[in-house]
Scaffold this motif. Structure first.
Motif, PDB file in Angstrom:
ATOM      1  N   TYR A 162      -1.286   7.480  -4.698  1.00 14.18           N
ATOM      2  CA  TYR A 162      -1.294   6.946  -3.328  1.00 14.18           C
ATOM      3  C   TYR A 162      -2.679   6.433  -2.946  1.00 14.18           C
ATOM      4  O   TYR A 162      -3.700   6.977  -3.360  1.00 14.18           O
ATOM      5  N   ASP A 163      -2.669   5.366  -2.156  1.00 18.04           N
ATOM      6  CA  ASP A 163      -3.921   4.745  -1.710  1.00 18.04           C
ATOM      7  C   ASP A 163      -4.514   5.460  -0.513  1.00 18.04           C
ATOM      8  O   ASP A 163      -5.737   5.508  -0.343  1.00 18.04           O
ATOM      9  N   VAL A 164      -3.653   6.000   0.337  1.00 16.63           N
ATOM     10  CA  VAL A 164      -4.090   6.643   1.580  1.00 16.63           C
ATOM     11  C   VAL A 164      -3.301   7.921   1.785  1.00 16.63           C
ATOM     12  O   VAL A 164      -2.087   7.960   1.530  1.00 16.63           O
ATOM     13  N   VAL A 165      -3.982   8.958   2.240  1.00 15.32           N
ATOM     14  CA  VAL A 165      -3.327  10.186   2.685  1.00 15.32           C
ATOM     15  C   VAL A 165      -3.649  10.394   4.154  1.00 15.32           C
ATOM     16  O   VAL A 165      -4.810  10.280   4.564  1.00 15.32           O
ATOM     17  N   ILE A 166      -2.614  10.686   4.934  1.00  9.99           N
ATOM     18  CA  ILE A 166      -2.785  10.978   6.358  1.00  9.99           C
ATOM     19  C   ILE A 166      -2.354  12.413   6.603  1.00  9.99           C
ATOM     20  O   ILE A 166      -1.181  12.756   6.411  1.00  9.99           O
ATOM     21  N   ALA A 167      -3.295  13.262   6.998  1.00 14.82           N
ATOM     22  CA  ALA A 167      -2.997  14.659   7.313  1.00 14.82           C
ATOM     23  C   ALA A 167      -2.667  14.727   8.792  1.00 14.82           C
ATOM     24  O   ALA A 167      -3.557  14.733   9.637  1.00 14.82           O
ATOM     25  N   ALA A 168      -1.373  14.763   9.119  1.00 13.29           N
ATOM     26  CA  ALA A 168      -0.939  14.619  10.509  1.00 13.29           C
ATOM     27  C   ALA A 168      -0.170  15.820  11.017  1.00 13.29           C
ATOM     28  O   ALA A 168       0.613  15.709  11.963  1.00 13.29           O
ATOM     29  N   THR A 169      -0.396  16.988  10.417  1.00 15.50           N
ATOM     30  CA  THR A 169       0.309  18.172  10.888  1.00 15.50           C
ATOM     31  C   THR A 169      -0.311  18.675  12.188  1.00 15.50           C
ATOM     32  O   THR A 169      -1.382  18.230  12.593  1.00 15.50           O
ATOM     33  N   MET A 195       0.848  -1.194   0.000  1.00 16.88           N
ATOM     34  CA  MET A 195       0.000   0.000   0.000  1.00 16.88           C
ATOM     35  C   MET A 195       0.884   1.246   0.000  1.00 16.88           C
ATOM     36  O   MET A 195       1.922   1.285   0.647  1.00 16.88           O
ATOM     37  N   ARG A 196       0.452   2.265  -0.720  1.00 15.18           N
ATOM     38  CA  ARG A 196       1.188   3.524  -0.801  1.00 15.18           C
ATOM     39  C   ARG A 196       0.480   4.559   0.076  1.00 15.18           C
ATOM     40  O   ARG A 196      -0.713   4.841  -0.114  1.00 15.18           O
ATOM     41  N   VAL A 197       1.242   5.104   1.028  1.00 14.90           N
ATOM     42  CA  VAL A 197       0.674   6.025   2.008  1.00 14.90           C
ATOM     43  C   VAL A 197       1.478   7.317   2.016  1.00 14.90           C
ATOM     44  O   VAL A 197       2.706   7.288   2.150  1.00 14.90           O
ATOM     45  N   ALA A 198       0.783   8.446   1.883  1.00  9.31           N
ATOM     46  CA  ALA A 198       1.408   9.756   1.981  1.00  9.31           C
ATOM     47  C   ALA A 198       1.030  10.384   3.321  1.00  9.31           C
ATOM     48  O   ALA A 198      -0.148  10.414   3.678  1.00  9.31           O
ATOM     49  N   ILE A 199       2.031  10.859   4.035  1.00  4.07           N
ATOM     50  CA  ILE A 199       1.814  11.462   5.349  1.00  4.07           C
ATOM     51  C   ILE A 199       2.292  12.901   5.316  1.00  4.07           C
ATOM     52  O   ILE A 199       3.457  13.165   4.980  1.00  4.07           O
ATOM     53  N   ALA A 200       1.410  13.829   5.644  1.00  5.97           N
ATOM     54  CA  ALA A 200       1.786  15.236   5.722  1.00  5.97           C
ATOM     55  C   ALA A 200       2.114  15.566   7.169  1.00  5.97           C
ATOM     56  O   ALA A 200       1.294  15.364   8.058  1.00  5.97           O
ATOM     57  N   GLY A 201       3.317  16.080   7.389  1.00  9.66           N
ATOM     58  CA  GLY A 201       3.752  16.416   8.739  1.00  9.66           C
ATOM     59  C   GLY A 201       4.753  15.399   9.243  1.00  9.66           C
ATOM     60  O   GLY A 201       4.404  14.246   9.492  1.00  9.66           O
ATOM     61  N   ALA A 202       5.998  15.820   9.385  1.00 10.57           N
ATOM     62  CA  ALA A 202       7.055  14.907   9.834  1.00 10.57           C
ATOM     63  C   ALA A 202       7.468  15.217  11.266  1.00 10.57           C
ATOM     64  O   ALA A 202       8.639  15.071  11.637  1.00 10.57           O
ATOM     65  N   GLY A 203       6.484  15.630  12.069  1.00 10.30           N
ATOM     66  CA  GLY A 203       6.746  15.808  13.496  1.00 10.30           C
ATOM     67  C   GLY A 203       6.704  14.458  14.189  1.00 10.30           C
ATOM     68  O   GLY A 203       6.781  13.401  13.558  1.00 10.30           O
ATOM     69  N   ALA A 204       6.546  14.502  15.502  1.00 15.38           N
ATOM     70  CA  ALA A 204       6.562  13.260  16.278  1.00 15.38           C
ATOM     71  C   ALA A 204       5.450  12.315  15.839  1.00 15.38           C
ATOM     72  O   ALA A 204       5.661  11.101  15.717  1.00 15.38           O
ATOM     73  N   VAL A 205       4.254  12.863  15.580  1.00 13.05           N
ATOM     74  CA  VAL A 205       3.122  12.017  15.188  1.00 13.05           C
ATOM     75  C   VAL A 205       3.354  11.409  13.811  1.00 13.05           C
ATOM     76  O   VAL A 205       3.218  10.195  13.616  1.00 13.05           O
ATOM     77  N   GLY A 206       3.693  12.243  12.845  1.00 10.63           N
ATOM     78  CA  GLY A 206       3.899  11.754  11.492  1.00 10.63           C
ATOM     79  C   GLY A 206       5.004  10.716  11.401  1.00 10.63           C
ATOM     80  O   GLY A 206       4.867   9.689  10.720  1.00 10.63           O
ATOM     81  N   ARG A 207       6.087  10.936  12.110  1.00 12.35           N
ATOM     82  CA  ARG A 207       7.196   9.977  12.069  1.00 12.35           C
ATOM     83  C   ARG A 207       6.820   8.663  12.722  1.00 12.35           C
ATOM     84  O   ARG A 207       7.204   7.584  12.244  1.00 12.35           O
ATOM     85  N   SER A 208       6.084   8.734  13.806  1.00 10.11           N
ATOM     86  CA  SER A 208       5.674   7.498  14.480  1.00 10.11           C
ATOM     87  C   SER A 208       4.802   6.650  13.571  1.00 10.11           C
ATOM     88  O   SER A 208       4.966   5.427  13.471  1.00 10.11           O
TER      89      SER A 208
END
Length: 218
Positions: free
Chosen positions: A65-72, A1-14
């Motif tokens: 991408y299959d999933v986008v996670i907005a984690a900012t 699965m291809r996942v895009a995560i916005a926000g590379a803070g503690a939450v996004g990195r985890s």
């Protein structure tokens, strides 16, 4: 699965570490160049970009991408990205982080959000779960289907003790998905007996929660 995560803070990195560990392809989008540290998760694809900029999302091929996670940490940015991901790029699944519970009402399908995750609400729910034996506790809301993940801990003296799962007369739009018993995670089968202290996890439509309470005698 291809996942895009916005926000590379503690939450996004985890989140990225867990997904990479499970074998998924992960792209991390981060607008602050100081937070772009590819060595911290070398298996992920790192992109220095503002996730609210349409041209930059196009350059990142978000439509693949299959999933986008907005984690900012910015609710406005998470809302904008969710809408763009769904309407401009046709992403099938959009998960958005809610930082301020007062903004939670915005995070619904009209803004492209399939699942809204509110950390404060989840923590409050877990506290309620710990002290609310014999009551129904909402753990998560699935916005698209207007259904909730709910938990019930059966009291030790529950009248359901010893009865098989098939004896539960659940309402139409409710399903028992898991039984947590001690350290075990049980996929419920019709003949599995219930026990006092069991934690039952259901997915249920909002309007049948009262019927669900009645079905499990709480």
């Amino acid at each position: 699965m291809r996942v895009a995560i916005a926000g590379a803070g503690a939450v996004g990195r985890s989140i990225a570490r867990e997904l990479v560990r499970s074998g998924h392809h992960v792209m991390l989008l981060e607008r602050n160049i100081e937070h772009v540290e590819s060595d911290s998760i070398p298996q992920a694809e790192w992109v220095h970009a503002d996730a609210c900029e349409l041209s930059l999302l196009e350059a990142a091929n978000l439509e693949t991408y299959d999933v986008v996670i907005a984690a900012t940490g910015d609710d406005k940015a998470n809302i904008v990205l969710s809408l763009l991901a769904k309407t401009e790029f046709g992403v099938g699944r959009v998960v958005a982080r809610v930082n301020d519970p007062r903004n939670e009402w915005l995070f619904d399908e009209s803004w492209g959000v399939d699942v809204a995750v509110s950390t404060p609400r989840m923590l409050a729910s877990l506290v309620e779960e710990a002290v609310s034996v014999g009551d129904l506790v909402r753990l998560m809301t699935f916005r698209q289907g207007q259904a909730n993940l709910v938990e019930v801990t059966l009291p030790d003296d529950t009248p359901l003790a010893g009865k098989p799962v098939r004896k539960l007369r659940l309402p139409r739009d409710a399903a028992l998905v898991t039984i947590l018993r001690g350290g075990r995670v049980i996929t419920p089968q019709p003949d599995d007996p219930l026990e006092g202290g069991d934690e039952l996890l259901f997915v249920a439509a909002v309007d049948v929660e009262d019927d669900l309470r009645a079905a499990i005698n709480i």
